[in-house]
Every structure is written in structure tokens, then in C-alpha cells.
Motif scaffolding. Structure first.
Motif, PDB file in Angstrom:
ATOM      1  N   LEU A 770      -8.851   1.931-116.172  1.00  0.00           N
ATOM      2  CA  LEU A 770      -8.856   3.161-116.956  1.00  0.00           C
ATOM      3  C   LEU A 770      -9.066   4.386-116.073  1.00  0.00           C
ATOM      4  CD1 LEU A 770     -10.900   2.015-120.080  1.00  0.00           C
ATOM      5  CD2 LEU A 770      -8.547   2.839-120.099  1.00  0.00           C
ATOM      6  N   GLU A 771      -9.935   4.251-115.097  1.00  0.00           N
ATOM      7  CA  GLU A 771     -10.183   5.373-114.181  1.00  0.00           C
ATOM      8  C   GLU A 771      -8.904   5.691-113.395  1.00  0.00           C
ATOM      9  OE1 GLU A 771     -12.358   8.465-113.069  1.00  0.00           O
ATOM     10  OE2 GLU A 771     -13.109   6.914-114.438  1.00  0.00           O
ATOM     11  N   GLU A 772      -8.149   4.658-113.026  1.00  0.00           N
ATOM     12  CA  GLU A 772      -6.868   4.873-112.334  1.00  0.00           C
ATOM     13  C   GLU A 772      -5.897   5.636-113.226  1.00  0.00           C
ATOM     14  OE1 GLU A 772      -5.152   1.228-111.067  1.00  0.00           O
ATOM     15  OE2 GLU A 772      -6.591   0.934-109.442  1.00  0.00           O
ATOM     16  N   GLU A 773      -5.826   5.247-114.506  1.00  0.00           N
ATOM     17  CA  GLU A 773      -4.927   5.948-115.432  1.00  0.00           C
ATOM     18  C   GLU A 773      -5.330   7.418-115.559  1.00  0.00           C
ATOM     19  OE1 GLU A 773      -2.220   4.970-116.470  1.00  0.00           O
ATOM     20  OE2 GLU A 773      -2.269   2.786-116.420  1.00  0.00           O
ATOM     21  N   CYS A 774      -6.603   7.682-115.589  1.00  0.00           N
ATOM     22  CA  CYS A 774      -7.079   9.072-115.669  1.00  0.00           C
ATOM     23  C   CYS A 774      -6.671   9.853-114.428  1.00  0.00           C
ATOM     24  CB  CYS A 774      -8.599   9.102-115.827  1.00  0.00           C
ATOM     25  SG  CYS A 774      -9.181   8.492-117.422  1.00  0.00           S
ATOM     26  N   GLU A 775      -6.810   9.236-113.261  1.00  0.00           N
ATOM     27  CA  GLU A 775      -6.428   9.908-112.011  1.00  0.00           C
ATOM     28  C   GLU A 775      -4.937  10.223-111.991  1.00  0.00           C
ATOM     29  OE1 GLU A 775      -7.600   7.942-108.462  1.00  0.00           O
ATOM     30  OE2 GLU A 775      -9.748   8.083-108.886  1.00  0.00           O
ATOM     31  N   TYR A 794     -11.196  11.235-123.677  1.00  0.00           N
ATOM     32  CA  TYR A 794     -10.170  11.171-124.724  1.00  0.00           C
ATOM     33  C   TYR A 794      -9.154  10.079-124.402  1.00  0.00           C
ATOM     34  CZ  TYR A 794      -6.655  13.162-127.975  1.00  0.00           C
ATOM     35  OH  TYR A 794      -5.746  13.375-128.977  1.00  0.00           O
ATOM     36  N   LEU A 795      -8.664  10.069-123.167  1.00  0.00           N
ATOM     37  CA  LEU A 795      -7.657   9.083-122.761  1.00  0.00           C
ATOM     38  C   LEU A 795      -8.230   7.668-122.853  1.00  0.00           C
ATOM     39  CD1 LEU A 795      -5.125   9.459-119.892  1.00  0.00           C
ATOM     40  CD2 LEU A 795      -6.331   7.315-120.148  1.00  0.00           C
ATOM     41  N   LYS A 796      -9.462   7.489-122.375  1.00  0.00           N
ATOM     42  CA  LYS A 796     -10.071   6.153-122.404  1.00  0.00           C
ATOM     43  C   LYS A 796     -10.266   5.669-123.837  1.00  0.00           C
ATOM     44  CE  LYS A 796     -12.423   6.576-117.945  1.00  0.00           C
ATOM     45  NZ  LYS A 796     -13.718   6.662-117.243  1.00  0.00           N
ATOM     46  N   ALA A 797     -10.723   6.562-124.716  1.00  0.00           N
ATOM     47  CA  ALA A 797     -10.924   6.180-126.119  1.00  0.00           C
ATOM     48  C   ALA A 797      -9.599   5.848-126.780  1.00  0.00           C
ATOM     49  CB  ALA A 797     -11.635   7.308-126.864  1.00  0.00           C
ATOM     50  N   TYR A 798      -8.570   6.643-126.510  1.00  0.00           N
ATOM     51  CA  TYR A 798      -7.260   6.440-127.141  1.00  0.00           C
ATOM     52  C   TYR A 798      -6.635   5.119-126.680  1.00  0.00           C
ATOM     53  CZ  TYR A 798      -2.731   7.596-129.143  1.00  0.00           C
ATOM     54  OH  TYR A 798      -1.583   7.581-129.888  1.00  0.00           O
ATOM     55  N   VAL A 799      -6.829   4.750-125.424  1.00  0.00           N
ATOM     56  CA  VAL A 799      -6.254   3.515-124.891  1.00  0.00           C
ATOM     57  C   VAL A 799      -6.975   2.285-125.420  1.00  0.00           C
ATOM     58  CG1 VAL A 799      -5.958   2.147-122.777  1.00  0.00           C
ATOM     59  CG2 VAL A 799      -5.308   4.559-122.797  1.00  0.00           C
ATOM     60  N   THR A 800      -8.284   2.354-125.525  1.00  0.00           N
ATOM     61  CA  THR A 800      -9.057   1.128-125.770  1.00  0.00           C
ATOM     62  C   THR A 800      -9.454   0.899-127.224  1.00  0.00           C
ATOM     63  OG1 THR A 800     -11.112   2.340-125.263  1.00  0.00           O
ATOM     64  CG2 THR A 800     -10.043   1.174-123.448  1.00  0.00           C
ATOM     65  N   ASP A 801      -9.395   1.924-128.065  1.00  0.00           N
ATOM     66  CA  ASP A 801      -9.908   1.781-129.426  1.00  0.00           C
ATOM     67  C   ASP A 801      -8.793   2.007-130.449  1.00  0.00           C
ATOM     68  OD1 ASP A 801     -11.179   2.018-131.915  1.00  0.00           O
ATOM     69  OD2 ASP A 801     -13.001   2.795-130.996  1.00  0.00           O
ATOM     70  N   GLU A 802      -8.413   0.942-131.136  1.00  0.00           N
ATOM     71  CA  GLU A 802      -7.328   1.019-132.114  1.00  0.00           C
ATOM     72  C   GLU A 802      -7.679   1.960-133.269  1.00  0.00           C
ATOM     73  OE1 GLU A 802      -4.476  -2.014-134.704  1.00  0.00           O
ATOM     74  OE2 GLU A 802      -6.093  -2.799-133.446  1.00  0.00           O
ATOM     75  N   LYS A 803      -8.949   1.946-133.667  1.00  0.00           N
ATOM     76  CA  LYS A 803      -9.380   2.810-134.762  1.00  0.00           C
ATOM     77  C   LYS A 803      -9.229   4.283-134.358  1.00  0.00           C
ATOM     78  CE  LYS A 803     -13.303   4.040-137.687  1.00  0.00           C
ATOM     79  NZ  LYS A 803     -14.759   3.854-137.954  1.00  0.00           N
ATOM     80  N   PHE A 804      -9.603   4.594-133.115  1.00  0.00           N
ATOM     81  CA  PHE A 804      -9.500   5.971-132.636  1.00  0.00           C
ATOM     82  C   PHE A 804      -8.031   6.407-132.579  1.00  0.00           C
ATOM     83  CE2 PHE A 804      -9.277   9.165-129.189  1.00  0.00           C
ATOM     84  CZ  PHE A 804     -10.165  10.106-129.707  1.00  0.00           C
ATOM     85  N   TRP A 833      -4.433  19.888-124.861  1.00  0.00           N
ATOM     86  CA  TRP A 833      -4.296  18.517-124.344  1.00  0.00           C
ATOM     87  C   TRP A 833      -4.370  17.474-125.451  1.00  0.00           C
ATOM     88  CZ3 TRP A 833      -2.455  18.434-119.667  1.00  0.00           C
ATOM     89  CH2 TRP A 833      -2.719  19.512-118.818  1.00  0.00           C
ATOM     90  N   ARG A 834      -4.623  17.899-126.680  1.00  0.00           N
ATOM     91  CA  ARG A 834      -4.791  16.936-127.779  1.00  0.00           C
ATOM     92  C   ARG A 834      -3.529  16.110-128.014  1.00  0.00           C
ATOM     93  NH1 ARG A 834      -7.218  21.553-131.739  1.00  0.00           N
ATOM     94  NH2 ARG A 834      -9.122  21.981-130.558  1.00  0.00           N
ATOM     95  N   GLU A 835      -2.359  16.723-127.845  1.00  0.00           N
ATOM     96  CA  GLU A 835      -1.098  16.007-128.094  1.00  0.00           C
ATOM     97  C   GLU A 835      -0.535  15.393-126.810  1.00  0.00           C
ATOM     98  OE1 GLU A 835       1.571  18.686-129.975  1.00  0.00           O
ATOM     99  OE2 GLU A 835       0.364  18.893-131.791  1.00  0.00           O
ATOM    100  N   THR A 836      -0.799  16.041-125.665  1.00  0.00           N
ATOM    101  CA  THR A 836      -0.225  15.568-124.399  1.00  0.00           C
ATOM    102  C   THR A 836      -0.748  14.190-124.018  1.00  0.00           C
ATOM    103  OG1 THR A 836      -0.114  17.865-123.669  1.00  0.00           O
ATOM    104  CG2 THR A 836       0.181  16.173-121.984  1.00  0.00           C
ATOM    105  N   VAL A 837      -2.053  13.966-124.205  1.00  0.00           N
ATOM    106  CA  VAL A 837      -2.652  12.681-123.821  1.00  0.00           C
ATOM    107  C   VAL A 837      -2.064  11.522-124.628  1.00  0.00           C
ATOM    108  CG1 VAL A 837      -4.783  11.332-123.762  1.00  0.00           C
ATOM    109  CG2 VAL A 837      -4.767  13.666-122.869  1.00  0.00           C
ATOM    110  N   PRO A 838      -2.030  11.596-125.969  1.00  0.00           N
ATOM    111  CA  PRO A 838      -1.419  10.484-126.725  1.00  0.00           C
ATOM    112  C   PRO A 838       0.046  10.255-126.371  1.00  0.00           C
ATOM    113  CG  PRO A 838      -2.733  11.859-128.189  1.00  0.00           C
ATOM    114  CD  PRO A 838      -2.660  12.580-126.879  1.00  0.00           C
ATOM    115  N   GLU A 839       0.790  11.337-126.157  1.00  0.00           N
ATOM    116  CA  GLU A 839       2.203  11.204-125.793  1.00  0.00           C
ATOM    117  C   GLU A 839       2.349  10.470-124.468  1.00  0.00           C
ATOM    118  OE1 GLU A 839       5.013  14.617-124.511  1.00  0.00           O
ATOM    119  OE2 GLU A 839       5.158  14.536-126.684  1.00  0.00           O
ATOM    120  N   TYR A 840       1.501  10.821-123.510  1.00  0.00           N
ATOM    121  CA  TYR A 840       1.514  10.155-122.198  1.00  0.00           C
ATOM    122  C   TYR A 840       1.195   8.664-122.353  1.00  0.00           C
ATOM    123  CZ  TYR A 840      -0.095   8.817-117.515  1.00  0.00           C
ATOM    124  OH  TYR A 840      -0.278   8.178-116.319  1.00  0.00           O
ATOM    125  N   VAL A 841       0.171   8.359-123.120  1.00  0.00           N
ATOM    126  CA  VAL A 841      -0.232   6.953-123.303  1.00  0.00           C
ATOM    127  C   VAL A 841       0.876   6.155-123.963  1.00  0.00           C
ATOM    128  CG1 VAL A 841      -1.850   5.420-124.488  1.00  0.00           C
ATOM    129  CG2 VAL A 841      -2.698   7.477-123.354  1.00  0.00           C
TER     130      VAL A 841
END
Length: 852
Positions: A770-775, A794-804, A833-841
Motif C-alpha cells: 500500500l505504501e508503494e501504491e501511495c508513492e 484515503y487511498l489505503k482505505a479505498y483499496v482495502t475496505d469494501e464498505k468504504f 483529490w476526492r475523485e482522482t484517487v478512486p479513478e486511479y485505483v
């Protein structure tokens, strides 16, 4: 104080990872000086407006020293919640006082490298080594020198042979062209010169990122060679990285750079010269090779290259591969054949997330943004139409051919098949299978374009494709046989079928000319397929043609592939291309079409010594799935063919092939004994030893080992799974491997192979990945410092938590008030950044990897 201490701890670790030393050790003397006191000389103005000098005490956070112990780098540290750029001017004063050229600004999470002779601070994700900065110290870029260099059409030829104009054959106008051809001397075409001059003009305006948008076949590698010479010759680069996205392009680029530039500069392929790449001025690599196991971070510093060129940049920097590209600081040049307006008649607002056109639109926008072309205008553009108008490229004759079945597959209603399912005895039914597969009676199934050869196949349709192609393909103008061709199929299995059908037909039509080598399958699962593509281009695949003695053309006439020969494959004498598959990627469509656009002159000397020359003035583009209609607004030529066999519905000329997903059910044997043994927390011994045993077996497997060594990962994975996945020898599967290694996330087969062959030491934990993905995200999008901590969470929560993910995707933001993992206050701090992070993921992060 706590935030400052955390920042210092992270900075200390980064310095040590880059080889800097706080204390003397076996590697050398300490080269980090902590908080040395310096006197800053500054100018003040008194009340009468007169200048006078004063001195002021200051403390440098970290002073990095060169090998002789002199000041080398100023490192200004800030608290985690401060912007590193806040210390920019203070660090500049220290640098001037200490006569240091380089500055690093960091708050532990975000880092900037600043070369005071280069321009503005640039984001880095790793600290540069002393050796890398020593290389850079001798490099003094100057955009004006780039602009002032005289570049004429003989710019490359003069490197190949400085005295070529003294040769009598060159001086004579009637022999000049043949002389240049015989000596393989490259003269830049007018549009190629315009491209380089456009770069020089852009550099003079202060830009250091450039983008050339040029059609396939316009000589982007030759232009790259001229740009490389320009940068090296003017002192604006000492070492250059040339990135490609395919293995075959790596070798192709190396051969060309050796041909064009070897008299002045050396070029190496990185993977073949891992220990001595620093001796070369030009280093060539696939972006995949550098991104695998994060090689780009482990083997290189951000300052190792002064110019980075991305060939087929829309792919080479696509997705999180862009993190590799952005890791290095310096001049950047992108080369692409994909035009910005390739989405004709498409409203991107109406496209779903799953539509590849929507994804590729973002890719293309990323490309323009990456190279500083935010207005959508590249540094230089030369389209296919430009190439055709100026006589350097040829247009296709588009052959739109559809069977009755494919026409229905293409329709909105689809192709309907009435299938009668077999009745099963009640006692034999497995409830789960019954529900899905064995409903009694008749059922109508509907198939569409995307289902061809995946869920639905028809032997008759494939035969019609092949017969139509053979009867209508352009013939070689010298020998009269089928012109050299490439056919693109749906899958490796489909390619195998088409190859077999073509060879059967060739044996009947020309019984003495081919021995099952009229068509050859070229896919990643075929041994030596890479060499086959080279031999085909060099006209010696399976020897030379039997149609005309001493005519140097390949005996094999057709290469049948899936995707291996799309990007950058250079074979100028291609006369036919065929799409026996639907294409949904506009980039792939443009690249495939580009395989035929190059001009060529067919030559042959007969038995009487007479030379025959015939130019290639067009090629045929067979389209069996209306791809041209799908992507193109119109095309110059349209040839509609009458097909040799009329196809009927499922009730007419026999059944359509069964779906690929087939299930067999066997009567179960009765259980005789049953024993239950609980397994402890340490797991079974066989599980604990699983990886060890698997590694031993795989390293002995020459097939798997060869594929891994040649970075043919798809092939390596396929061989390994065929031989070992859930097979008695090892009973391997990914879940067993995960448990045996006590991992808190899933792994891929490729990752398993990388570890088995020692390419990575350990499987990284979920947090490390996850830290690599953030970098990667930070290096690509370069957010302001204040957003970095929130973006990471935000990125870590979005990647790992289906509910989030569900909360964010459904825009149920009020639920964040009671969500423990990521608060509403943090969400508000994200701003844009609210939309950019989910789009990237969604586009680039394999979420399932982080699940157990």
C-alpha cells in the motif's frame, strides 16, 4: 515536536538507503554533517536607501558532503505538516554560502530535488546517491545551446560517416540515392527535421518536456537518434534512458541506435548489461522490466539520466508505469502514434467506466498532461493523412466482410441459438450444476460481438474468414503468391485454429510450395515466437519463397497472432492485414492499421541480370467485425465482398460449436472411512515447506526458467500452471502459498515466480504494498504537501475496505460521520483529490491483491 521527530526519522532512513553515512564505517568516512553552523552573508538597505552587507548565523539541517569532504548537498527538513517548499529560499541561501549546487527539501513524506543550475524543484520518491550526483555535477544544461545547435538533414549521416559527401557516388546526382541506400546512410526527411526544430524552439521557450505525435511508419526511432545526438552533443545530457513497452522494440531500438550513432555514442540494453550500463550514453529498457520488483528504485537514482524518452508513450507511461517515468528527473520526450482526436463521434460523458474508450481517453489525457501539453497540442504532430499527402505513407483499402453470423453478432439483437439440453437422471444431479447448466428442455441463448471465440465459436465461420482472405488478399507483385500478411485473432486458441485452417487450404491450392508453413502462429505460448517476428521482417521465416528462385521473400506468408505484432513492429513489405476479431481499443486499432502504412519497393534481379522494381502503393485491411465502422467516421476506400459460403442459422447447416465452458459430472465413490484431524496454528509441515520445495522444482524446470530469464511472464505463468497448479507433483495453488508464507494479502503467480527465481527476496506485506501504491500516486500526480497525508489514508482505505469503497462510489458521504477508518474532516481536506484517487485505483490498482 512529535511531527518534526517523525520527519527526521524518515529522512534519516532515506539517507541511509541512498548510501549516505552518519558515521564512519567499512564503506568510508561519514558524509553527513548534522546542523552545522554557517554564516549567511546578506544585503540590507538602510533608511537612506544605501546597501550594506550583514552576516547572520544559520543552521543547515543536513549537509551532505562529496568524496573529498566538501559541501555537496543542502538538505532542508520540515515538520510533517509543513510544505517542504517552505524552506526553499532558506536552503538557497545556505547553498550559495556553501557553494553547493544541489538541494533536497523534505518533510519525510514528500521530497523535492533542486538543481540550482537546472530550474525548479522536482518531486522525487528516493534520495539520490553521492555517485549519481557526481555524474550530474559534470552536466550543465542550457536550453539555449539546444536551440542554437544547427540540425540539417545530414545530421545522422554525418555521425555514420563524417566524409560521406566526398564519395564520388554521392557527388553524382544520378547515383546519390543508390549510394545512400547501399551505405545505409540516413538522411532526415523534411517533417523529421521540422520535429527536431519544433523541439529546439520549445526548449528555447523554457520547456523541458516535449511530445511528438507521429503516425506509425514515420521513423520515430530515427528522430529519437537525432534528438539523442542533439542533447549529448550540446552537453544537455550525459546519459539517456530510452523506454519501450515491448521486448521486441527493445532489441529493435538497440540495433537502430548502433546503426545510427555508434561512431560517437554507445548504446546498451539494460537487462543485458546490468553491471556496466553506466559506461553507455544510451540505456534501453522496457518499462515493464524496470517496474518489475521496483527495479527502477533499487538499481537507479532519480538523477542517473538527463533525458528520458518514452517510445509509444501512451503505453510506456500508461497507468502506474508512469511512476517509473516520473521517478527520474530531467528532460522528457514522449513519442506516440495515437492522435488526440481518435475518439471521433464519442461523448466521453456518456461512456461507462467499463468502456475501454473511456479508460483510453484518460490515458491519452495523462500523456498530454505528462508532457506539458495541457492544451492538447503536442510539440509536433505529423498524422497518417500528412504522411500519405506528402508521399511517405500509404493508405489501406478497407475490406469490410461479414458473414450472416457475424452480422447478427454485430447487431443489437445479437445471434440467437436454440440449444437442447440433455436430461439427467435425478440421482446424478449436483444441485449447483443443475441450477446453472442442466435445466431440462430447450433454451435460447444470445451471443454478441464480444462473445466470439470466448463463449461461442463456429468452425464454419472461421473457414469463411480464411477462404475470403485467401481469395481476396493482395498478391506479391514480383512472385504472384499471397503477399506477406498479419492476421489478428481473439486468443491463442483461436490463432491456432486459424493457422491450421490456412495451412490446410494452402496445401490444397499449392501442394508443392508449402509444408504446413504457409501460416505460422506467433503468440507468447509458442517457443521462439519472438525470433519468428524478426525472421519474418528479414524475409527468412522458414526459408525463402519457392514461387520464384532467388527472390528474397519469406516462405511463410502469414503470421497469425493475437497482440504480439501490434506496437512498433517494423515490417515494411506487409501487403495484407486482417482483423478476425472485434477490437474495442482505439489505440490497438490505430496501431494494428499502422503495420501496413509503410512504403516499400519490391526488388528482384532475374536470370538475365535485369532488375525489376515495383512499389507498394496500398495494402488491404480485412475487417470481419466492422471495426472500421466502429472507430472511423469514413475511410477512403471501401471494398464490399461477396462471401463464398452463405451461413444459415443454427437449425440450417449444422450446430454451432458448443460453449467453451464445459463441465463433466462423474458418479461419486462412496466414503469408506472418515477421520478428522485439527491443524494447529503453525500449519501442516507440508505447507511450511511448500515454497521451498516448489522453488527447487521450478529452478530445475528449463522451460519455466527460460521464460522467466527472457521476461516472458505470461508464458512462464502459463507453463507453470499447466505443469504444477493442483497437479500431483506439487499441488500448488495461490491460497496454499499465501498460507504457507503467512501473508496478510493475496499474491499473483508472477509474484510467486519472481520470488522462486530470486528476483525478490520476500513477499511484501499488505502495508508495504500500500505504501508503494501511495508513492506511485504521489510521483505521478505531484500533490501539494498539505494533501499528502490525507491522500495516503484515503487511498489505503479505498483499496482495502469494501464498505468504504461503496460509501465513496455511491456518494453516501454522510456515512463518513460514523465511519471509523476515515473521518469526514479528513474527507473535506481532500478537495479536488476526492475523485482522482478512486479513478486511479479503479484503473491501476488490483484491489483483490489486498484481500485475504
Amino acid at each position: 515536536m512529535q511531527k518534526e521527530a517523525k520527519a527526521r526519522i524518515k529522512i534519516n532512513k532515506l539517507l541511509e538507503q541512498a548510501g549516505w553515512r552518519f558515521f564512519d564505517n567499512e564503506k568510508g568516512q561519514a558524509n553527513i554533517s548534522l546542523e552545522p553552523n554557517v554564516k549567511i552573508v546578506q544585503k540590507d538597505i538602510d533608511s537612506f536607501g544605501e546597501d550594506f552587507e550583514t552576516t547572520k548565523n544559520g543552521f543547515i539541517d543536513f549537509l551532505l558532503l562529496d568524496e573529498k569532504g566538501f559541501p555537496f548537498v543542502i538538505l532542508e527538513a520540515k515538520k510533517e505538516d509543513k510544505n517542504p517548499l517552505d524552506g526553499k529560499e532558506q536552503a538557497r541561501k545556505y547553498a550559495h554560502t556553501e557553494n553547493a549546487r544541489f538541494i533536497i527539501l523534505s518533510n519525510g513524506n514528500l521530497h523535492y530535488f533542486w538543481d540550482l543550475e537546472r530550474g525548479d524543484p522536482e518531486i522525487i520518491t528516493e534520495f539520490p546517491t553521492q555517485e549519481s550526483l557526481k555524474h550530474r555535477q559534470d552536466f550543465k544544461p542550457d536550453n539555449q545551446r539546444l536551440a542554437d545547435e544547427e540540425v540539417n538533414d545530414d545530421y545522422i549521416a554525418l555521425t555514420q560517416n563524417p566524409n560521406f559527401k566526398d564519395d564520388p557516388r554521392y557527388k553524382q546526382e544520378e547515383t546519390r540515392e543508390q549510394y545512400l541506400w547501399d551505405e545505409n546512410l540516413r538522411i532526415l526527411r523534411p517533417y523529421q527535421l521540422k520535429a527536431i526544430h519544433a523541439l529546439q524552439k520549445s526548449a528555447e521557450a523554457g520547456n523541458d518536456r516535449f511530445l511528438f505525435e507521429m503516425a506509425t511508419g514515420t521513423g520515430k526511432t530515427l528522430i529519437s537518434a537525432a534528438v539523442i545526438k542533439l542533447f549529448l552533443r550540446t552537453g544537455n545530457a550525459k546519459r539517456i534512458l530510452f523506454l519501450v513497452d515491448r521486448l521486441e522494440l527493445e532489441d529493435q531500438a538497440h540495433k537502430n541506435f548502433v546503426r545510427y550513432l555508434s561512431n560517437d555514442f554507445s548504446a546498451v540494453i539494460y537487462k543485458q548489461n546490468r553491471n556496466d550500463w553506466k559506461k553507455a550514453e544510451i540505456v534501453i529498457s522496457t518499462v515493464q522490466s524496470l517496474s518489475a520488483q521496483d527495479k527502477y528504485k533499487k538499481q537507479f537514482c532519480p538523477t542517473d539520466f538527463d533525458l528520458i524518452i518514452a517510445d509509444e508513450s501512451h503505453r510506456a507511461i500508461g497507468g502506474n508505469s508512469r511512476a517509473v517515468f516520473e521517478y527520474f528527473i530531467g528532460y522528457k520526450l514522449g513519442l506516440t502514434a495515437t492522435p488526440k482526436d481518435y475518439l471521433k463521434n464519442v461523448d466521453p460523458q456518456k461512456l461507462s467506466q467499463k468502456d475501454p474508450r473511456a479508460w483510453e481517453k484518460r490515458q491519452l489525457l495523462d500523456t498530454y498532461t505528462t508532457f506539458g501539453c495541457k492544451n492538447g497540442e503536442p510539440t509536433f504532430r505529423f498524422s497518417l493523412l500528412d504522411g500519405v499527402k506528402e508521399g511517405f505513407l500509404v493508405n489501406p483499402i478497407v475490406v469490410d466482410a461479414r458473414t450472416e453470423i457475424t452480422a447478427q453478432l454485430l447487431s443489437e439483437e445479437g445471434y440467437k441459438v436454440l440449444r437442447e439440453y440433455e436430461r439427467k437422471n435425478e440421482e446424478e444431479k449436483v444441485e449447483e450444476i443443475k441450477k446453472e447448466f442442466f435445466e431440462t428442455g430447450n433454451e435460447e441463448e444470445t451471443f454478441f460481438q464480444k462473445d466470439f471465440e470466448k463463449k461461442f465459436f463456429s468452425e464454419k465461420t472461421n473457414r469463411v474468414f480464411c477462404q475470403t482472405f485467401i481469395e481476396n488478399a493482395i498478391k506479391d507483385t514480383i512472385s504472384g503468391e499471397i503477399g506477406k500478411s498479419i492476421i489478428f485473432c481473439v486468443s491463442q486458441k483461436h490463432a491456432s485454429k486459424i493457422t491450421q485452417i490456412l495451412n490446410q487450404m494452402a496445401s490444397q491450392l499449392w501442394p508443392d510450395k508449402y509444408n504446413s508453413d504457409f501460416a505460422v502462429q506467433i503468440t507468447s505460448n509458442i517457443a521462439d515466437s519472438q525470433q519468428f517476428t524478426i525472421n519474418f521482417a528479414n524475409n527468412k521465416l522458414n526459408g525463402h519463397t519457392k514461387f520464384l528462385e532467388n527472390y528474397k521473400s519469406s516462405k511463410t506468408r502469414i503470421c497469425v497472432t493475437v497482440g504480439m505484432m501490434t506496437t512498433g513492429y517494423d515490417c515494411q513489405d506487409i501487403l495484407n492485414l486482417a482483423l478476425m476479431r472485434p477490437i474495442f481499443s482505439p489505440t490497438d486499432f490505430i496501431q494494428i492499421k499502422g503495420r501496413g502504412t509503410r512504403k516499400f519497393t519490391f526488388e528482384y534481379t532475374d536470370e538475365y541480370g535485369e532488375k525489376h522494381k515495383k512499389p507498394k502503393d496500398h495494402f488491404k485491411f480485412f475487417d470481419f467485425f466492422a471495426n472500421c465502422e466502429y472507430f472511423e467516421e469514413k475511410f477512403d476506400y471501401d471494398e464490399v465482398l461477396h462471401l463464398p459460403i452463405k451461413q444459415k442459422g443454427a437449425g440450417g447447416e449444422g450446430p454451432v460449436g458448443a460453449p467453451i465452458d464445459e463441465i463433466e459430472v462423474f458418479n461419486p465413490d462412496k466414503v469408506k472411512t472418515l477421520t478428522e484431524t485439527p491443524v494447529g496454528i503453525e500449519g501442516m509441515k507440508v505447507d511450511r515447506k511448500l515454497f521451498e520445495k516448489a522453488r527447487e522444482e521450478l529452478q530445475k524446470d528449463t522451460e519455466v526458467k527460460s521464460a522467466v530469464e527472457n521476461e516472458q511472464w505470461d508464458k512462464a505463468v502459463q507453463i507453470m500452471r499447466d505443469k504444477y497448479e493442483d497437479k500431483p507433483q506439487l499441488f500448488l495453488n495461490l491460497e496454499k502459498i499465501r498460507k504457507s508464507e503467512n501473508l496478510d494479502r493475496r499474491i499473483s503467480w508472477r509474484e510467486f515466480l519472481e520470488r522462486a527465481f530470486g528476483l525478490i527476496d520476500v513477499f511484501k506485506s499488505k502495508d508495504e504494498k500500500l505504501e508503494e501504491e501511495c508513492e506511485k500516486f504521489i510521483s505521478i500526480y505531484k500533490p501539494e504537501s498539505k494533501y499528502v497525508p490525507h491522500i495516503k489514508n484515503y487511498l489505503k482505505a479505498y483499496v482495502t475496505d469494501e464498505k468504504f469503497r461503496e460509501i465513496i462510489n455511491k456518494k453516501q458521504f454522510a456515512e463518513l460521520n460514523v465511519y471509523a477508518g476515515f473521518t469526514m474532516s479528513e474527507f473535506k481536506e481532500l478537495n479536488g483529490w476526492r475523485e482522482t484517487v478512486p479513478e486511479y485505483v479503479k484503473d491501476y490498482v488490483p484491489v483483490n491483491v489486498y484481500m485475504r
